[in-house]
Scaffold this motif. Sequence first.
Motif, PDB file in Angstrom:
ATOM      1  N   SER A   1       0.821  -1.216   0.000  1.00 13.51           N
ATOM      2  CA  SER A   1       0.000   0.000   0.000  1.00 13.51           C
ATOM      3  C   SER A   1       0.849   1.259   0.000  1.00 13.51           C
ATOM      4  CB  SER A   1      -0.939   0.010   1.208  1.00 13.51           C
ATOM      5  OG  SER A   1      -1.861  -1.039   1.120  1.00 13.51           O
ATOM      6  N   ASP A   2       1.976   1.228   0.689  1.00  7.08           N
ATOM      7  CA  ASP A   2       2.854   2.399   0.744  1.00  7.08           C
ATOM      8  C   ASP A   2       3.447   2.747  -0.621  1.00  7.08           C
ATOM      9  OD1 ASP A   2       2.354   2.672   3.427  1.00  7.08           O
ATOM     10  OD2 ASP A   2       4.297   1.871   4.085  1.00  7.08           O
ATOM     11  N   LEU A   3       3.455   1.809  -1.565  1.00  9.58           N
ATOM     12  CA  LEU A   3       4.003   2.060  -2.898  1.00  9.58           C
ATOM     13  C   LEU A   3       2.977   2.663  -3.858  1.00  9.58           C
ATOM     14  CD1 LEU A   3       5.946  -1.281  -3.358  1.00  9.58           C
ATOM     15  CD2 LEU A   3       6.886   0.946  -2.718  1.00  9.58           C
ATOM     16  N   LEU A   4       1.708   2.583  -3.507  1.00 10.83           N
ATOM     17  CA  LEU A   4       0.646   3.052  -4.398  1.00 10.83           C
ATOM     18  C   LEU A   4       0.454   4.551  -4.284  1.00 10.83           C
ATOM     19  CD1 LEU A   4      -2.012   0.280  -3.698  1.00 10.83           C
ATOM     20  CD2 LEU A   4      -0.452   0.438  -5.652  1.00 10.83           C
ATOM     21  N   PRO A   5       0.048   5.193  -5.391  1.00  6.74           N
ATOM     22  CA  PRO A   5      -0.309   6.606  -5.303  1.00  6.74           C
ATOM     23  C   PRO A   5      -1.475   6.778  -4.324  1.00  6.74           C
ATOM     24  CG  PRO A   5      -0.148   5.899  -7.599  1.00  6.74           C
ATOM     25  CD  PRO A   5      -0.060   4.669  -6.749  1.00  6.74           C
ATOM     26  N   ALA A   6      -1.555   7.931  -3.669  1.00  3.54           N
ATOM     27  CA  ALA A   6      -2.590   8.174  -2.661  1.00  3.54           C
ATOM     28  C   ALA A   6      -3.998   8.043  -3.236  1.00  3.54           C
ATOM     29  CB  ALA A   6      -2.401   9.564  -2.055  1.00  3.54           C
ATOM     30  N   SER A   7      -4.165   8.259  -4.532  1.00  4.26           N
ATOM     31  CA  SER A   7      -5.496   8.225  -5.151  1.00  4.26           C
ATOM     32  C   SER A   7      -5.978   6.812  -5.471  1.00  4.26           C
ATOM     33  CB  SER A   7      -5.488   9.046  -6.444  1.00  4.26           C
ATOM     34  OG  SER A   7      -4.557   8.485  -7.362  1.00  4.26           O
ATOM     35  N   VAL A   8      -5.119   5.785  -5.279  1.00  4.73           N
ATOM     36  CA  VAL A   8      -5.476   4.414  -5.631  1.00  4.73           C
ATOM     37  C   VAL A   8      -6.073   3.696  -4.431  1.00  4.73           C
ATOM     38  CG1 VAL A   8      -4.577   2.188  -6.393  1.00  4.73           C
ATOM     39  CG2 VAL A   8      -3.726   4.289  -7.430  1.00  4.73           C
TER      40      VAL A   8
ATOM     41  N   ASN B   1      -6.459  -2.867 -15.738  1.00  7.11           N
ATOM     42  CA  ASN B   1      -6.516  -1.417 -15.976  1.00  7.11           C
ATOM     43  C   ASN B   1      -5.144  -0.756 -15.936  1.00  7.11           C
ATOM     44  OD1 ASN B   1      -9.305  -1.682 -16.093  1.00  7.11           O
ATOM     45  ND2 ASN B   1      -9.566  -1.200 -13.934  1.00  7.11           N
ATOM     46  N   TRP B   2      -4.101  -1.518 -15.648  1.00  7.27           N
ATOM     47  CA  TRP B   2      -2.750  -0.973 -15.568  1.00  7.27           C
ATOM     48  C   TRP B   2      -1.931  -1.520 -16.736  1.00  7.27           C
ATOM     49  CZ3 TRP B   2      -0.068   0.700 -10.633  1.00  7.27           C
ATOM     50  CH2 TRP B   2      -0.974   1.236  -9.726  1.00  7.27           C
ATOM     51  N   SER B   3      -0.971  -0.742 -17.189  1.00  7.59           N
ATOM     52  CA  SER B   3      -0.098  -1.232 -18.258  1.00  7.59           C
ATOM     53  C   SER B   3       0.912  -2.215 -17.665  1.00  7.59           C
ATOM     54  CB  SER B   3       0.644  -0.064 -18.912  1.00  7.59           C
ATOM     55  OG  SER B   3       1.614   0.475 -18.030  1.00  7.59           O
ATOM     56  N   LYS B   4       1.462  -3.058 -18.532  1.00 10.00           N
ATOM     57  CA  LYS B   4       2.443  -4.047 -18.074  1.00 10.00           C
ATOM     58  C   LYS B   4       3.648  -3.380 -17.394  1.00 10.00           C
ATOM     59  CE  LYS B   4       4.717  -8.275 -19.549  1.00 10.00           C
ATOM     60  NZ  LYS B   4       4.886  -9.235 -20.635  1.00 10.00           N
ATOM     61  N   PRO B   5       4.215  -2.294 -17.966  1.00  8.46           N
ATOM     62  CA  PRO B   5       5.344  -1.646 -17.285  1.00  8.46           C
ATOM     63  C   PRO B   5       4.972  -1.086 -15.909  1.00  8.46           C
ATOM     64  CG  PRO B   5       5.263  -0.970 -19.578  1.00  8.46           C
ATOM     65  CD  PRO B   5       4.002  -1.744 -19.314  1.00  8.46           C
ATOM     66  N   GLN B   6       3.738  -0.564 -15.764  1.00 10.93           N
ATOM     67  CA  GLN B   6       3.305  -0.060 -14.456  1.00 10.93           C
ATOM     68  C   GLN B   6       3.276  -1.186 -13.426  1.00 10.93           C
ATOM     69  OE1 GLN B   6      -0.456   1.678 -15.823  1.00 10.93           O
ATOM     70  NE2 GLN B   6       0.165   3.590 -14.856  1.00 10.93           N
ATOM     71  N   LEU B   7       2.679  -2.299 -13.805  1.00  7.69           N
ATOM     72  CA  LEU B   7       2.578  -3.434 -12.886  1.00  7.69           C
ATOM     73  C   LEU B   7       3.946  -4.006 -12.542  1.00  7.69           C
ATOM     74  CD1 LEU B   7      -0.538  -5.267 -14.311  1.00  7.69           C
ATOM     75  CD2 LEU B   7      -0.353  -4.067 -12.136  1.00  7.69           C
ATOM     76  N   GLN B   8       4.790  -4.166 -13.561  1.00 11.32           N
ATOM     77  CA  GLN B   8       6.119  -4.702 -13.309  1.00 11.32           C
ATOM     78  C   GLN B   8       6.917  -3.767 -12.411  1.00 11.32           C
ATOM     79  OE1 GLN B   8       7.487  -5.357 -17.329  1.00 11.32           O
ATOM     80  NE2 GLN B   8       6.984  -7.535 -17.218  1.00 11.32           N
ATOM     81  N   GLY B   9       6.742  -2.477 -12.600  1.00 17.15           N
ATOM     82  CA  GLY B   9       7.456  -1.502 -11.785  1.00 17.15           C
ATOM     83  C   GLY B   9       7.052  -1.561 -10.322  1.00 17.15           C
ATOM     84  N   ILE B  10       5.746  -1.607 -10.087  1.00 15.59           N
ATOM     85  CA  ILE B  10       5.288  -1.640  -8.694  1.00 15.59           C
ATOM     86  C   ILE B  10       5.659  -2.957  -8.024  1.00 15.59           C
ATOM     87  CG2 ILE B  10       2.923  -2.505  -8.973  1.00 15.59           C
ATOM     88  CD1 ILE B  10       2.134  -0.179  -7.033  1.00 15.59           C
ATOM     89  N   MET B  11       5.586  -4.063  -8.761  1.00 18.22           N
ATOM     90  CA  MET B  11       5.966  -5.350  -8.167  1.00 18.22           C
ATOM     91  C   MET B  11       7.472  -5.412  -7.920  1.00 18.22           C
ATOM     92  SD  MET B  11       3.130  -6.627  -7.569  1.00 18.22           S
ATOM     93  CE  MET B  11       3.704  -8.136  -6.845  1.00 18.22           C
ATOM     94  N   SER B  12       8.251  -4.795  -8.775  1.00 18.10           N
ATOM     95  CA  SER B  12       9.701  -4.741  -8.575  1.00 18.10           C
ATOM     96  C   SER B  12      10.035  -3.930  -7.323  1.00 18.10           C
ATOM     97  CB  SER B  12      10.370  -4.118  -9.803  1.00 18.10           C
ATOM     98  OG  SER B  12      11.746  -3.970  -9.587  1.00 18.10           O
ATOM     99  N   ARG B  13       9.361  -2.793  -7.156  1.00 15.93           N
ATOM    100  CA  ARG B  13       9.589  -1.989  -5.953  1.00 15.93           C
ATOM    101  C   ARG B  13       9.111  -2.726  -4.701  1.00 15.93           C
ATOM    102  NH1 ARG B  13       7.236   1.840  -9.153  1.00 15.93           N
ATOM    103  NH2 ARG B  13       5.542   2.227  -7.685  1.00 15.93           N
ATOM    104  N   PHE B  14       8.004  -3.474  -4.819  1.00 20.19           N
ATOM    105  CA  PHE B  14       7.491  -4.249  -3.688  1.00 20.19           C
ATOM    106  C   PHE B  14       8.509  -5.312  -3.263  1.00 20.19           C
ATOM    107  CE2 PHE B  14       4.674  -7.807  -2.141  1.00 20.19           C
ATOM    108  CZ  PHE B  14       4.333  -7.205  -0.939  1.00 20.19           C
TER     109      PHE B  14
END
Length: 94
Positions: free
Chosen positions: A43-50, A57-70
């Motif tokens: 949750s701390d990695l998500l934008p406040a509006s999510v 609804n997310w692009s592949k690079p967006q998902l890969q980026g957030i999972m990589s940071r997670f």
Amino acid sequence: MTRLNKKILCFVDEYGTAGNQGFALGCAILWAHECGKADKAFSDLLPASVNEIHAANWSKPQLQGIMSRFAQTEMPNSIRMLNKASDVFVGERP
């Protein structure tokens, strides 16, 4: 005090339709007593509006980026995440 909660939680979700191109399964397995830590780290990695994530609804690079940071957070070491895209297409859909 020893933790008495030995329950394991398993979350499985699919993307697409079985038998169709692009079908994928995702799975997260973790100890029940560590769910809060994993939820907070993600949750701390998500934008406040999510409020919630819908992978479609997310692009592949967006998902890969957030999972990589997670994966780089101090999430519980006992969590296991699996993601498998299907490459088998034989006959009709199951």
